[in-house]
Design an enzyme around this catalytic site. Structure first.
Site, short mmCIF file in Angstrom:
data_model
loop_
_atom_site.label_atom_id
_atom_site.label_comp_id
_atom_site.label_asym_id
_atom_site.label_seq_id
_atom_site.Cartn_x
_atom_site.Cartn_y
_atom_site.Cartn_z
CE LYS A 48 125.68 33.31 84.41
NZ LYS A 48 124.71 33.85 85.33
N GLY A 53 124.28 27.36 74.80
CA GLY A 53 123.43 26.17 74.85
C GLY A 53 122.06 26.45 75.42
CB CYS A 54 120.99 28.27 78.45
SG CYS A 54 121.93 27.22 79.59
CB THR A 55 120.62 31.30 74.00
OG1 THR A 55 121.05 32.10 75.12
CG2 THR A 55 119.86 32.19 73.03
CB ALA A 58 115.43 29.48 75.84
#
Length: 164
Positions: A48, A53-55, A58
């Protein structure tokens, strides 16, 4: 995107050894994955936009992008978020690579990254963080499942350096 949808609880195994002939919508326009030959490709799936974690993942790809670009590597992220959410995430994090909006889970199911997860004691279906590295001929070099974001982009850069 159009592929055969599995019946509930049935997983259709697809040949991931080559890039699939699937058209997808990204933050940089429509693209057919099979046409992305000519340079290595990192296709990474994440749960998401704008979550910790995704940030982290990225940002790590973003920060290493000059090194990946010098090696001729494309990076594309995939999640179930809407194109609008991806555009906001891209703007907020200054991401130089496209994100695929897979809200219907076609690509996620093709790559078999939709898995059961335990969220606050409740079992839900979500994206298992996974990465697929393709060579310049569109052939799968290696895949990683259950990825931990910290250090993953740097590890991939090392793998790509061995490839080119």
């Amino acid at each position: 995107m159009t592929i055969e949808q599995p019946v509930a609880d049935t997983v259709i195994k697809h040949d991931l050894s080559i890039l699939p002939n699937l058209s997808v919508i990204t933050t940089q326009g429509e693209v057919n994955l099979a046409t992305l030959v000519g340079q290595p490709l990192i296709l990474y799936f994440y749960p998401k936009d704008a979550t910790p974690g995704c940030t982290t993942q990225a940002r790590d790809f973003r920060d290493l992008m000059p090194e990946f670009a010098a090696l001729g590597v494309r990076i594309i992220g995939v999640s179930r978020d809407s194109l609008k959410a991806h555009e906001k995430f891209t703007a907020n994090e200054c991401l130089p690579f496209p994100l695929i909006s897979d809200s219907d889970e076609t690509l996620c199911r093709y790559y078999d990254v939709i898995k059961e997860k335990n969220m606050y004691g409740k079992v839900v279906l979500g994206i298992q963080r996974s990465t697929f590295l393709y060579d310049k001929h569109g052939k799968l070099v290696e895949s990683w499942r259950k990825v931990s974001p910290p250090g993953h982009a740097e590890m991939l850069l090392g793998q790509v350096k061995l490839l080119v």
